[in-house]
Structures are given as C-alpha cells and as structure tokens.
Motif scaffolding. Structure first.
Motif, PDB file in Angstrom:
ATOM      1  N   GLY A 216       0.878  -1.059  -0.007  1.00 30.99           N
ATOM      2  CA  GLY A 216       0.142  -0.009   0.037  1.00 30.99           C
ATOM      3  C   GLY A 216       0.685   1.205  -0.076  1.00 30.99           C
ATOM      4  O   GLY A 216       2.063   1.274  -0.262  1.00 30.99           O
ATOM      5  N   VAL A 217       0.289   2.438   0.026  1.00 33.01           N
ATOM      6  CA  VAL A 217       0.788   3.549  -0.031  1.00 33.01           C
ATOM      7  C   VAL A 217       0.122   4.650   1.257  1.00 33.01           C
ATOM      8  O   VAL A 217      -1.049   4.704   1.434  1.00 33.01           O
ATOM      9  N   ARG A 218       1.034   4.878   2.238  1.00 31.46           N
ATOM     10  CA  ARG A 218       0.584   5.255   3.581  1.00 31.46           C
ATOM     11  C   ARG A 218       1.577   6.283   4.200  1.00 31.46           C
ATOM     12  O   ARG A 218       2.736   5.953   3.831  1.00 31.46           O
ATOM     13  N   THR A 233      13.922   1.660  16.642  1.00 26.65           N
ATOM     14  CA  THR A 233      13.083   1.078  15.672  1.00 26.65           C
ATOM     15  C   THR A 233      13.236   1.971  14.545  1.00 26.65           C
ATOM     16  O   THR A 233      13.185   3.286  14.512  1.00 26.65           O
ATOM     17  N   LEU A 234      13.183   1.289  13.126  1.00 28.51           N
ATOM     18  CA  LEU A 234      12.873   2.081  12.049  1.00 28.51           C
ATOM     19  C   LEU A 234      12.136   1.457  11.160  1.00 28.51           C
ATOM     20  O   LEU A 234      12.138   0.425  10.668  1.00 28.51           O
ATOM     21  N   GLN A 235      10.960   2.374  11.309  1.00 29.63           N
ATOM     22  CA  GLN A 235       9.886   1.877  10.317  1.00 29.63           C
ATOM     23  C   GLN A 235       9.930   2.547   9.064  1.00 29.63           C
ATOM     24  O   GLN A 235       9.867   3.727   8.846  1.00 29.63           O
ATOM     25  N   ILE A 236      10.099   1.923   7.819  1.00 24.86           N
ATOM     26  CA  ILE A 236      10.204   2.403   6.610  1.00 24.86           C
ATOM     27  C   ILE A 236       9.066   2.544   5.484  1.00 24.86           C
ATOM     28  O   ILE A 236       8.126   1.629   5.679  1.00 24.86           O
ATOM     29  N   GLY A 237       9.040   3.262   4.698  1.00 26.48           N
ATOM     30  CA  GLY A 237       8.101   3.217   3.828  1.00 26.48           C
ATOM     31  C   GLY A 237       8.885   2.855   2.296  1.00 26.48           C
ATOM     32  O   GLY A 237      10.369   2.725   2.556  1.00 26.48           O
ATOM     33  N   ILE A 238       8.337   2.181   1.227  1.00 28.80           N
ATOM     34  CA  ILE A 238       9.251   1.864   0.034  1.00 28.80           C
ATOM     35  C   ILE A 238       8.933   2.598  -0.997  1.00 28.80           C
ATOM     36  O   ILE A 238       9.792   2.083  -1.953  1.00 28.80           O
ATOM     37  N   HIS A 239       8.244   3.603  -1.089  1.00 26.90           N
ATOM     38  CA  HIS A 239       8.253   4.218  -2.512  1.00 26.90           C
ATOM     39  C   HIS A 239       8.985   5.416  -2.630  1.00 26.90           C
ATOM     40  O   HIS A 239       8.664   6.212  -3.608  1.00 26.90           O
ATOM     41  N   GLY A 240       9.807   5.832  -1.810  1.00 28.20           N
ATOM     42  CA  GLY A 240      10.843   6.957  -2.059  1.00 28.20           C
ATOM     43  C   GLY A 240      10.234   8.159  -1.775  1.00 28.20           C
ATOM     44  O   GLY A 240      10.542   9.221  -2.159  1.00 28.20           O
ATOM     45  N   ILE A 241       9.240   8.357  -1.124  1.00 30.86           N
ATOM     46  CA  ILE A 241       8.727   9.441  -0.679  1.00 30.86           C
ATOM     47  C   ILE A 241       8.420   9.819   0.900  1.00 30.86           C
ATOM     48  O   ILE A 241       8.592   8.680   1.402  1.00 30.86           O
ATOM     49  N   PRO A 242       8.454  11.103   1.287  1.00 31.28           N
ATOM     50  CA  PRO A 242       8.375  11.365   2.671  1.00 31.28           C
ATOM     51  C   PRO A 242       7.277  10.491   3.404  1.00 31.28           C
ATOM     52  O   PRO A 242       6.231  10.403   2.553  1.00 31.28           O
ATOM     53  N   VAL A 243       7.144  10.459   4.685  1.00 30.47           N
ATOM     54  CA  VAL A 243       6.201   9.416   5.335  1.00 30.47           C
ATOM     55  C   VAL A 243       5.177  10.137   5.992  1.00 30.47           C
ATOM     56  O   VAL A 243       4.690   9.475   6.952  1.00 30.47           O
ATOM     57  N   THR A 244       5.324  11.633   6.029  1.00 30.28           N
ATOM     58  CA  THR A 244       4.576  12.296   7.022  1.00 30.28           C
ATOM     59  C   THR A 244       3.731  13.551   6.266  1.00 30.28           C
ATOM     60  O   THR A 244       3.275  14.523   6.713  1.00 30.28           O
ATOM     61  N   LEU A 245       3.475  13.008   5.098  1.00 30.84           N
ATOM     62  CA  LEU A 245       2.643  14.107   4.142  1.00 30.84           C
ATOM     63  C   LEU A 245       1.069  13.816   4.422  1.00 30.84           C
ATOM     64  O   LEU A 245       0.757  12.968   5.360  1.00 30.84           O
ATOM     65  N   ASP A 246       0.494  14.695   3.817  1.00 30.09           N
ATOM     66  CA  ASP A 246      -1.152  14.699   4.243  1.00 30.09           C
ATOM     67  C   ASP A 246      -1.798  13.229   3.605  1.00 30.09           C
ATOM     68  O   ASP A 246      -0.971  12.882   2.524  1.00 30.09           O
ATOM     69  N   GLN A 247      -2.658  12.852   4.130  1.00 26.16           N
ATOM     70  CA  GLN A 247      -3.171  11.597   3.804  1.00 26.16           C
ATOM     71  C   GLN A 247      -3.768  11.552   2.249  1.00 26.16           C
ATOM     72  O   GLN A 247      -3.439  10.649   1.636  1.00 26.16           O
ATOM     73  N   THR A 248      -3.986  12.700   1.725  1.00 24.91           N
ATOM     74  CA  THR A 248      -4.535  12.829   0.498  1.00 24.91           C
ATOM     75  C   THR A 248      -3.626  12.545  -0.676  1.00 24.91           C
ATOM     76  O   THR A 248      -3.646  12.295  -1.670  1.00 24.91           O
ATOM     77  N   VAL A 249      -2.350  12.820  -0.327  1.00 22.14           N
ATOM     78  CA  VAL A 249      -1.219  12.435  -1.158  1.00 22.14           C
ATOM     79  C   VAL A 249      -1.099  11.026  -1.313  1.00 22.14           C
ATOM     80  O   VAL A 249      -0.845  10.679  -2.505  1.00 22.14           O
ATOM     81  N   TYR A 250      -1.212  10.438  -0.217  1.00 22.92           N
ATOM     82  CA  TYR A 250      -0.739   8.886  -0.416  1.00 22.92           C
ATOM     83  C   TYR A 250      -2.114   8.270  -0.995  1.00 22.92           C
ATOM     84  O   TYR A 250      -2.067   7.344  -1.908  1.00 22.92           O
ATOM     85  N   ASP A 251      -3.517   8.752  -0.830  1.00 23.59           N
ATOM     86  CA  ASP A 251      -4.564   8.226  -1.277  1.00 23.59           C
ATOM     87  C   ASP A 251      -4.757   8.461  -3.093  1.00 23.59           C
ATOM     88  O   ASP A 251      -4.994   7.730  -3.864  1.00 23.59           O
ATOM     89  N   LEU A 253      -1.885   8.744  -4.902  1.00 25.64           N
ATOM     90  CA  LEU A 253      -0.796   7.865  -5.502  1.00 25.64           C
ATOM     91  C   LEU A 253      -1.101   6.337  -5.466  1.00 25.64           C
ATOM     92  O   LEU A 253      -1.084   5.715  -6.542  1.00 25.64           O
ATOM     93  N   ALA A 254      -1.961   6.108  -4.454  1.00 22.05           N
ATOM     94  CA  ALA A 254      -2.446   4.524  -4.439  1.00 22.05           C
ATOM     95  C   ALA A 254      -3.711   4.426  -5.490  1.00 22.05           C
ATOM     96  O   ALA A 254      -3.666   3.413  -6.067  1.00 22.05           O
ATOM     97  N   ALA A 255      -4.325   5.551  -5.931  1.00 24.72           N
ATOM     98  CA  ALA A 255      -5.223   5.466  -6.907  1.00 24.72           C
ATOM     99  C   ALA A 255      -4.609   5.719  -8.361  1.00 24.72           C
ATOM    100  O   ALA A 255      -5.544   5.641  -9.031  1.00 24.72           O
ATOM    101  N   GLY A 256      -3.560   6.088  -8.440  1.00 23.20           N
ATOM    102  CA  GLY A 256      -2.975   6.601  -9.834  1.00 23.20           C
ATOM    103  C   GLY A 256      -1.722   5.785 -10.028  1.00 23.20           C
ATOM    104  O   GLY A 256      -1.568   4.691 -10.308  1.00 23.20           O
ATOM    105  N   ALA A 257      -0.461   6.833  -9.805  1.00 20.93           N
ATOM    106  CA  ALA A 257       0.519   6.123 -10.262  1.00 20.93           C
ATOM    107  C   ALA A 257       1.061   4.882  -9.514  1.00 20.93           C
ATOM    108  O   ALA A 257       1.813   4.150 -10.173  1.00 20.93           O
ATOM    109  N   LEU A 258       0.745   4.714  -8.339  1.00 21.93           N
ATOM    110  CA  LEU A 258       1.302   3.475  -7.494  1.00 21.93           C
ATOM    111  C   LEU A 258       0.148   2.610  -7.261  1.00 21.93           C
ATOM    112  O   LEU A 258       0.392   1.537  -6.697  1.00 21.93           O
ATOM    113  N   LYS A 259      -0.847   2.291  -8.194  1.00 27.27           N
ATOM    114  CA  LYS A 259      -2.057   1.486  -7.933  1.00 27.27           C
ATOM    115  C   LYS A 259      -1.600   0.291  -8.298  1.00 27.27           C
ATOM    116  O   LYS A 259      -2.036  -0.549  -7.468  1.00 27.27           O
TER     117      LYS A 259
END
Length: 439
Positions: A216-218, A233-251, A253-259
């Motif tokens: 997913g993208v979150r 502890t290190l909790q990583i994302g995998i998509h090469g983008i910051p992990v503290t952005l607004d939820q709409t950014v991830y939504d 991406l999940a519905a578009g480029a990273l679907k």
C-alpha cells in the motif's frame, strides 16, 4: 385504594404497553462456519465436515435460505449448494483432499437487503506442502551484484526531528537515505520514522529493529511499542517519498501512479519495482548499523504481509540480522496458480495471460520461498487458515522451506490480519531475543 390511584396505575400500565409496541429490536446476523476437528487439521483422504450456524442475537435462526460452496482455497469451488437453516446447525460433508493443501467452505446469505458471509478452512497435512517455484541458477549472484551496486552509494542520511511524535522516553525523527534507482545512474531515497530510546546512563547502547511495511501507500507514525522498551526502531516506507505528508497525497498515489506497483516491470528482473525495494531494506540496515546508539550486534527485522516477505528477504541476504518476526507473508510461491493451486499475493498468475516466461522468471528472483530456503537465523511466524489475501497454501510453502530455527503460532480463524494477542506474542519474542533472553 382511591379511584385516583387506580386511574394512575392504569395509565402507567397502558403507557408501558404502548412503549413496548413502539420499541423495535435490531440485531446482527452472524454466519459461523467451523470444521469438525478442533485443530482444523486433517490427514490426507480424511473426510471433513463443516458445521454452519446462522444466529441473530446469539440464537440460532431457522427458515433462512443460504448458499454454500466448498473447494480448494482461492480456486473455483467443486461443490455449490443451497440449504435452509433450521433450529439445529447445518452439517456440510465437504469430502477430502488426497494431496497436502486447504479445503475451504464459504457460506453466504441475503436478508433484508444485506449480504452476510462466513467461511472456514480445513488443512490437510499443511506441514507437507512443497513450493512450486524454482530457484534460478544465478539467484545468489543476482542479489550479490545488487548489494555491490548498493555499496557504491554513500548512505547520505538526513534527519528531521519530529517533536510531536516523540515521547518522554523516545526521540522520533523522519529520516531518509540514499538507495539504488531503477536501471539508471540516478539514486532514489528511502524514507522512514526512526525512534531512539533516550539515554539514561553514559555510553548506553541499544538493540535495533527494522520494521518493514505491508503493501500500500500510506504515512507512518513510527514503531514506538518496542522503542519504549529500549529498542531502536526504524519503520520505513518503500516508495521513495516522505512518510509524514497529508493523507490525500498517499490516497492519490494509491489510486494513480502506484496503484499496481507490485506488477510494475515484471517482465525484467533488473527493472522490477521490488528490486529497488528489496535493496532499500538492506540499505535501511546499513543506516541502523551506523547509528552511534546501536549496540553493534543485536538487529532484528519484522513485518507482515508484504512486510513479511521483506523480513524474510532481508534476514536471508543480510548476515547482520540476528532474528526475524513474520506474519501473513506475501509474495510466497507465486507460481501456485500455474500448478492448479493458490499462489501467494499478489496472485499475478491467476490471470493466465500473465504466465509468460519473462514474468515467471522474474518472480523466481523475488519469491519469498527462495529467500526462506536461505534463512539461517531464528524466527517467529504467525498466520491463519482463513486468510483470503495470502493463501495459507502459499504461506506454508514458504514456512516449510525454512530450515533455520522457527516457531509457528497458528491463529486458525484469523484472515489477513494480526490480532492483539499475536502482536503481543511477537513483540515479546523479539524483545526477549534482542535482550539476550532467548539465546
């Protein structure tokens, strides 16, 4: 008794009756399905019966039409029937399996415009399930070459303090560091949330855990449960983008480029989306190993679903990892559908059009099974029989391939989820191991 009192009592009685007539009771129908063995596990050719009950307010309901189907999990059913509920539970004779695997019974019902569903899954000697995927001859060289490419890149770590994420005992940062790109000279970045316990004595060092994500993208908040217990502890994302952005950014991406990122580049093992992801997990360990607060020895990796696959891969390729914790591992035995049984998430070969030599070859370099075969460190694993996202056939194909010390916690009824009980057992095991209580 005076007439006034009598009239008052009559009024109260009538009001009570009227209130009861106006009162409406509503409940939730539940469909419960269970095999006739307590452990849900059978010998080959041993018949299984599924017991079905439909309840409302915890009482069996009769006279309701239901549909049920039975067959190999995640495959077309071999039996489909209808029935009507009675005051007694319904018994479905579902047959047996002559080969190791899972037989699933699914029951559905419609009532008052709503749909209801229940299922249960019987295992037939799951300990004997063998993988269908093959190991490429150059598998080890492929990943050795990838690590060599990664080693040429400086870590180039960046830290951003996150005071609102921090606690009295833990300092939290958003971090990012350099990673390989996709078939280009341009590096990418890995972003994550780093949680470091606050030092309480001079020269204090801590063990560390890499927490890898499910699909997913979150955004992420960090894995503070273990950090509060004195573990980096290190909790990583995998998509090469910051992990503290607004939820709409991830939504978006999940519905578009990273679907469909999990299928991106699947025709070429060198350009597959997960190559950068897999190597990024190893780079995350490089980052942890270079932290001055790390004790230099005790490093674990943990994650579920996609993160379960990434955990097994990381522990298999990186000798610095001393233990792993895995739940509902994905990407396991991906070629299962080609051989007439359930393959692991992302179920790429469920569509026969994807069964090309190029895609089959690429999956072999990324299949969890081929990393499980190479594990050398202790691990704890947990999953259930009712998982419809990562079929248990695929997960057992990976688990049975592990020859390193291992512990399995089966949560039979659980689907693609992690209960509080499972989470507590995993965290306790990891903490005990890293603090030298289980070595």
């Amino acid at each position: 008794m005076s007439k006034l009192k009598i009239l008052f009592l009559v009024f109260l009685i009538m009001a009570s009756v009227s209130a009861r007539k106006a009162q409406e009771s509503i409940g939730n129908y539940q469909i419960r399905v269970a095999p006739d063995r307590d452990d849900w596990t059978y010998e080959l050719n041993q018949p299984v019966k599924f017991n079905v009950s439909v309840t409302l307010n915890n009482r069996q309901v009769s006279g309701l039409p239901i549909n049920y189907s039975c067959g190999l999990e995640a495959m077309p059913p071999r039996m489909e029937r209808t029935a009507t509920t009675s005051e007694q539970s319904l018994t479905i004779e579902a047959g047996s399996l002559s080969e190791p695997g899972f037989l699933r019974c699914v029951v559905t019902m419609k009532k008052d415009g709503r749909s209801y569903r229940g299922l249960a899954t019987a295992g037939f000697r799951p300990d004997l399930i063998k993988p269908t995927t093959k190991t490429p001859v150059d598998f080890d060289k492929f990943w050795t070459d990838g690590r060599a490419e990664l080693a040429k890149l400086p870590i180039d770590a960046k830290f951003e303090p996150l005071p609102t994420y921090s606690t009295a005992n833990v300092d939290v940062y958003q971090v990012n560091f350099q990673n390989v790109g996709r078939q280009s000279d341009t590096p990418s970045r890995i972003y994550g949330i780093l949680a470091i316990p606050k030092v309480t004595r001079p020269n204090q060092k801590f063990p560390a855990v890499l927490n890898v994500p499910g699909a997913g993208v979150r955004p992420y908040k960090g894995f503070l449960t273990l950090a509060e217990k004195g573990i980096i502890t290190l909790q990583i994302g995998i998509h090469g983008i910051p992990v503290t952005l607004d939820q709409t950014v991830y939504d978006n991406l999940a519905a578009g480029a990273l679907k469909r990122y999990m299928f991106d580049g699947l025709d070429d093992k060198n350009d597959y989306y997960y190559r950068r992801v897999f190597l990024g997990c190893l780079r995350a360990n490089d980052f942890l190993a270079n932290l001055p607060q790390f004790d230099g020895v005790n490093l674990a990796v943990m994650g579920g679903s996609q993160g379960g696959a990434l955990s097994i891969m990381t522990a298999a390729l990186d000798s610095r990892v001393k233990s792993l914790a895995v739940w509902v591992p994905a990407l396991s035995d991906l070629t299962g559908e080609i051989y007439g049984r359930a393959g692991g998430w992302h179920r790429v070969f469920k569509d026969s059009k994807n069964r090309t030599p190029e895609k089959i070859e690429t999956t072999q370099y990324y299949d969890t099974v081929n990393f499980a075969r190479r594990l050398k460190v202790p691990g704890i694993y947990t999953f259930g029989y009712n998982d419809e996202t990562c079929p248990p056939t695929s997960m057992f194909a990976a688990y049975n391939s592990v020859t390193a010390p291992k512990k399995l916690i089966l949560a039979l009824e659980i689907g693609h989820a992690l209960t509080n009980e499972q989470s507590a057992r995993i965290n306790d095991w990891v903490e005990s191991f890293l603090k030298n209580e289980k070595k």
